[in-house]
Every structure is written in C-alpha cells, then in structure tokens.
Design a protein around this motif. Structure first.
Motif, short mmCIF file in Angstrom:
data_model
loop_
_atom_site.label_atom_id
_atom_site.label_comp_id
_atom_site.label_asym_id
_atom_site.label_seq_id
_atom_site.Cartn_x
_atom_site.Cartn_y
_atom_site.Cartn_z
N GLU A 58 0.83 -1.21 0.00
CA GLU A 58 0.00 0.00 0.00
C GLU A 58 0.87 1.26 0.00
OE1 GLU A 58 -2.87 2.13 3.28
OE2 GLU A 58 -3.05 -0.05 3.02
N ARG A 77 2.61 1.69 -3.48
CA ARG A 77 1.71 2.21 -4.50
C ARG A 77 1.43 3.69 -4.30
NH1 ARG A 77 -2.30 -2.98 -3.97
NH2 ARG A 77 -1.29 -4.32 -5.54
N GLN A 78 1.35 4.11 -3.04
CA GLN A 78 1.02 5.50 -2.77
C GLN A 78 2.21 6.44 -2.97
OE1 GLN A 78 -0.82 6.07 1.06
NE2 GLN A 78 -0.73 8.30 0.96
N PRO A 119 4.82 5.34 -7.00
CA PRO A 119 4.04 4.81 -8.12
C PRO A 119 4.85 4.60 -9.39
CG PRO A 119 3.55 7.13 -7.79
CD PRO A 119 4.40 6.71 -6.64
#
Length: 247
Positions: A92, A95-96, A99
């Motif tokens: 998580e 991805r944040q 990216p």
C-alpha cells in the motif's frame, strides 16, 4: 522497478550503523518507519533519531501503524497471517509513494538475517529487487557488553528462542546457547546447577542493563529486574547467553 533495501541498524545506537547502512539510507527515495503502539514509542523515536543524524539529503520518510499479531495457540499460523498483513501494508505504501518506481528502505533491528522476518515478508511481494545491508546483532552487542567470547574453545553454539527452550529443554548438541525472543524467562525451566548466564536488555542504549553469574543465584534477580524495567519503560528487548561449565 522497486528496489528494497533492508538495512540492519544494530540495537538502536546510531554508532552501530555501518558506512554501507548510511549510504543505503541516503540512496533511498522512501524510508518506512513502523509504529508499534504507545508502549513502544521509544523504538520509532530511535529510528527517527537515526534518520535525523545520518541523512544528508532530502529523503521521504513515512510512518505507518504495524498490525497486531493474533494471540492464538497456532503460533506459526498466527505469524504467517501477521506477515501477510504487513506485506499488504508495504505494498500500500509503495503504491502511494513510489508509483513510478524507486528505492524503498526499511530499518531493521540488528541484522535482517537473524530472527527477523523482513526477508520473508518481502518474498510475498512480486518483482522487488532486494538488497540486504548487514548490521550488528543483539547477540554481538551482548557478548561485547559482557566482554566474553560467544563460544568455548572448539565448541559449538546454538541460537534459539524462549519458546523452543521452554518446550524442548537444553539442546543436546551445544554447551552454549543464545536465547532470543523470550518474553517469559524460559531459563527458569532449566535445572540451574552448572549453568552460567549472561543477560542484557536495551543493549547499546543509554539505559542498557546487564547481569551475569551462576543461573542458580542470578536467574531470580534477572526476572525481577526485567519486570521492573518493563514496567518503567513500557517495553523491553533482551537477550541472554547460557553456558554449561566444563568438568
């Protein structure tokens, strides 16, 4: 491409960092710092201090809350579920904050290869380019603090956990054992005659505590001191070495 650097930071003392660890921290695009609840706030404070002291360029630092491991009889299953949850949190954050790829660094107590699961958790995430920067272990810090050799001359050493010692007793293959991850002072389950103990808590930190002597006369003192320190600080990290006397 996501590059993951697992950086051994020793026992929390910035002096334990290697030059390779400092370079890896400064080469990172993102450093993740885990929060483990108010009782262990000292641990993230130490990581923050390390970052403040060694970073000489802007690096993004993100803190996240660690999940709690379930307290259930099936120990291995509980740990595997816990690792899955941690891996999900890492992904998580990647991805944040990364990216488009980059280098993620995690600061690992001691060394990532010794009784730490960062490598196992990382294996759950596909496509990572993983590098490991070794660090000083609590085992090394313990023997250094007591100024003792890890092993007797030409004798083997076994590294185990408190749970194993409690369930299986003294391993037959070693005269010296190092016990980690022992929240219940498993040395109390042994017949103490002929055994010496070297114990240390908060190794390398300002409030380091040490104790050693025959297990028969020292064990109870360690149990009492450990309980007092845990009450005072809200958490404790300790390790001990046991050795059978020859002859």
């Amino acid at each position: 491409m996501i590059r993951l650097s697992l950086i051994g930071i020793g026992t929390g003392n910035p002096d334990h960092l290697t030059l390779a660890a400092i370079r890896a921290m400064n080469d990172a695009d993102l450093i993740l710092l885990p929060r483990k609840g108010d009782a262990k706030s000292d641990l993230i404070d130490l990581r923050r201090t390390i970052c403040a002291q060694v970073l000489d360029r802007p690096v993004s630092i993100v803190e996240f809350d660690m999940p709690t491991r379930a307290d259930q009889p099936a120990y291995v299953d509980a740990v595997l579920d816990w690792h899955d949850a941690i891996a999900g949190l890492w992904m998580e954050q990647i991805r944040q904050h990364l990216p488009d790829g980059g280098t993620l660094a995690l600061l690992v107590w001691g060394d990532p290869s010794l009784y730490d699961s960062s490598l196992r958790i990382a294996a759950r995430l596909p496509g990572l380019d993983i590098s490991v920067i070794p660090g000083i272990t609590s085992m090394q810090a313990l023997t250094a603090a007591h100024a003792i050799c890890l092993n007797d001359l030409a004798e083997p050493v076994l590294i185990t956990t408190g749970r194993r010692l409690r369930e299986q007793g003294w391993p037959a293959c070693a005269s010296t054992i190092v016990v980690m991850l022992d929240g219940g002072c498993a040395f109390q389950t042994l017949k103490p005659e002929g055994i010496d103990i070297w114990w240390g808590a908060y190794l390398g930190m300002p409030h380091q505590a040490l104790c050693h002597g025959p297990l028969s006369s020292t064990g109870a003192r360690i149990v009492a001191q450990r309980a007092m320190l845990r009450e005072e600080h809200g958490w404790i990290m300790d390790i001990y070495l046991l050795r059978r006397r020859s002859g």
